[in-house]
Design an enzyme around this catalytic site. Sequence first.
Site, PDB file in Angstrom:
ATOM      1  N   TYR A 237     -59.703  36.452  -7.325  1.00 11.97           N
ATOM      2  CA  TYR A 237     -60.378  37.317  -8.291  1.00 11.97           C
ATOM      3  C   TYR A 237     -61.762  37.749  -7.800  1.00 11.97           C
ATOM      4  O   TYR A 237     -62.327  38.713  -8.294  1.00 11.97           O
ATOM      5  CB  TYR A 237     -60.530  36.610  -9.656  1.00 11.97           C
ATOM      6  CG  TYR A 237     -59.226  36.399 -10.401  1.00 11.97           C
ATOM      7  CD1 TYR A 237     -58.006  36.763  -9.846  1.00 11.97           C
ATOM      8  CD2 TYR A 237     -59.214  35.836 -11.665  1.00 11.97           C
ATOM      9  CE1 TYR A 237     -56.819  36.571 -10.512  1.00 11.97           C
ATOM     10  CE2 TYR A 237     -58.023  35.639 -12.356  1.00 11.97           C
ATOM     11  CZ  TYR A 237     -56.825  35.999 -11.769  1.00 11.97           C
ATOM     12  OH  TYR A 237     -55.647  35.804 -12.445  1.00 11.97           O
TER      13      TYR A 237
ATOM     14  N   ASP B 213     -44.767  27.555  -8.435  1.00  9.56           N
ATOM     15  CA  ASP B 213     -43.534  28.039  -9.090  1.00  9.56           C
ATOM     16  C   ASP B 213     -42.825  26.879  -9.784  1.00  9.56           C
ATOM     17  O   ASP B 213     -42.325  27.008 -10.906  1.00  9.56           O
ATOM     18  CB  ASP B 213     -42.615  28.767  -8.096  1.00  9.56           C
ATOM     19  CG  ASP B 213     -42.559  28.109  -6.729  1.00  9.56           C
ATOM     20  OD1 ASP B 213     -43.344  27.174  -6.462  1.00  9.56           O
ATOM     21  OD2 ASP B 213     -41.715  28.517  -5.914  1.00  9.56           O
TER      22      ASP B 213
ATOM     23  N   LYS C  73     -49.648  26.516  -3.449  1.00 15.86           N
ATOM     24  CA  LYS C  73     -48.472  27.153  -2.851  1.00 15.86           C
ATOM     25  C   LYS C  73     -48.575  26.899  -1.346  1.00 15.86           C
ATOM     26  O   LYS C  73     -48.601  27.815  -0.520  1.00 15.86           O
ATOM     27  CB  LYS C  73     -48.474  28.652  -3.203  1.00 15.86           C
ATOM     28  CG  LYS C  73     -47.228  29.395  -2.828  1.00 15.86           C
ATOM     29  CD  LYS C  73     -46.028  29.066  -3.695  1.00 15.86           C
ATOM     30  CE  LYS C  73     -44.799  29.816  -3.212  1.00 15.86           C
ATOM     31  NZ  LYS C  73     -43.545  29.340  -3.808  1.00 15.86           N
TER      32      LYS C  73
ATOM     33  N   ASP D  17     -55.197  30.603 -14.255  1.00 14.22           N
ATOM     34  CA  ASP D  17     -55.188  31.646 -15.284  1.00 14.22           C
ATOM     35  C   ASP D  17     -53.785  31.750 -15.879  1.00 14.22           C
ATOM     36  O   ASP D  17     -53.583  31.740 -17.095  1.00 14.22           O
ATOM     37  CB  ASP D  17     -55.599  32.968 -14.608  1.00 14.22           C
ATOM     38  CG  ASP D  17     -55.869  34.072 -15.608  1.00 14.22           C
ATOM     39  OD1 ASP D  17     -55.899  33.789 -16.813  1.00 14.22           O
ATOM     40  OD2 ASP D  17     -56.050  35.222 -15.179  1.00 14.22           O
TER      41      ASP D  17
ATOM     42  N   ASP E 145     -52.308  29.974 -19.696  1.00 14.99           N
ATOM     43  CA  ASP E 145     -51.740  30.773 -20.785  1.00 14.99           C
ATOM     44  C   ASP E 145     -50.338  30.279 -21.135  1.00 14.99           C
ATOM     45  O   ASP E 145     -49.963  30.222 -22.306  1.00 14.99           O
ATOM     46  CB  ASP E 145     -51.673  32.256 -20.393  1.00 14.99           C
ATOM     47  CG  ASP E 145     -52.915  33.001 -20.857  1.00 14.99           C
ATOM     48  OD1 ASP E 145     -53.970  32.355 -20.981  1.00 14.99           O
ATOM     49  OD2 ASP E 145     -52.827  34.212 -21.094  1.00 14.99           O
TER      50      ASP E 145
END
Length: 348
Positions: free
Chosen positions: A134, A211, A179, A235, A239
Site C-alpha cells: 500500500y 490462501d 505467501k 486488511d 474483514d
Amino acid sequence: MMKIVVIKGDGIGPEVIDETLKILDRVGRFEYEFIDMGGCSIDKTGEALTKEALDTAKAADAVLLGAVGGPKWDNGKVRPEDGLLAIRKGLGVYANLRPSVLYEELKDACPLKDTVVKNGVDMLIVRELTGGIYFGEKGRSSDEAYDVERYSEAEIIRILRKAAEAALRRKRHVTVVDKANILESSRLWRSVSSAFFRGYPQLEVDYMYVDNAAMQLIKDPSRFDVIVTSNMFGDILSDEASMLTGSIGMLPSASLGDGGKGLYEPIHGSAPDIAGTGLANPIASILSAAMMLEYSFDMKHESDMIVNAVRKFLSDGHRTRDLTSSPEYVTTAEAGSLIAGNIGKYKA
Ligand code: NAD
C-alpha cells in the site's frame, strides 16, 4: 491523570463517543481534550486535520476516535478520510490490532454453523499498517501498472514484537501468515519471524500461507489466537474475520506505535444512513475504549470491567437494532446507560 484526545468526528461518531465517555467516567478519572477531524473540521477550517489538532493529539496519552466522513464531503477537494491517514502517520501507529470475538450471546448472528463455532471465536489480527504494497512504489503506463511490496527487517520485527506482546496476554499462540512459497518479501517475513520467535519460547508459533488462512478462518476459526501479517493480507483477513462476529457495530480496533500511545476507534464508519436516529450500536466504540485502557494505560482490570459490562448487557437480552430483527431494541443512548450501569457489578 491520563490525557485522552477525543475526536467525535462525523455522522454517528459523536453519538457513539458520547456513550463511550459515559462508560469511561464510570471506570476512572481521565482528562479529555476534544479536537475536530474529518468533515466537521473541513467545514470549520478547510482542512481534514489541522496541524494544531494533530499536535494536540501527539501530546496526549491516547486518542479515541468515533468516525469521519459522509456524503456532504464526498466530492470536495479535501476529503474527511485525509484526516485518518494524517493522524495515523502523525502518531506513527504502525500496528493495527483488531480482535474478533463471537460472544456466546450473539452466536445466532454468526454466519457459520454452530458445529463450526462450537469452540468459540476469539482471535486478534495484528496487521502491519504503514508499509508493504500500500505504500510501495507504484506506476502506470498505457497498458501496464505495478505496485511494489517491500518490507525491511526492522519493519517486520517491530510488528512481530506487538504480536508477541499481545499473545503473552492471551492464549500464547501466534500464527504468522504470508505467501512464502511465492513472494520474496514473505520469505523475509518468515526468516525474520523464525529468528525473532526463538526469543519467545513461551509462545507456540506456526506459519500459514494466506490462501490457507482465508480458508481456515471459515473452516476452523477457533484454531487462531493471534494472527500477525502484512498490510494487505491483514486488511483482507481482518474483514473476513470481522464477519464471524455478527455486526460491524461490535468491532473495536487499536493502532499502536512505539511506546504506549495508541489510536483507538471502532472499525465502522460514520454510518450517515442512520446518523441522528439513535440506531447506532455504541459497543464497537466502547470496546475500543476498553482496548485503550488495556494497551495504553495498563488498566487491564478496568478494561475487563467494560468488557464484562457489555457481555452482561447482551446476556440480559438487550439489543441495538443492528443485532436483532425484532421490533424491540434499545437506542444508542439507552445502550450506553445500560452498559454504564453494569460497570463493576459483574465478572466474566
Ligand atoms: P459504515 O461502516 O459507516 O456503514 C456500513 C453499514 O453499517 C451502514 O448500513 C451502517 O448503518 C452500518 N453501521 C455502521 N456502524 C454501525 C453501528 N455502530 N451501529 C449500527 N450500524 C452500523 O461504512 P460506509 O457506509 O461504507 O461509509 C460511510 C462513511 O464512513 C463514508 O464517508 C466512509 O468514507 C466513512 N468511513 C470512515 C471510517 C473511519 O472513520 N475510520 C471507516 C470506514 C468508513
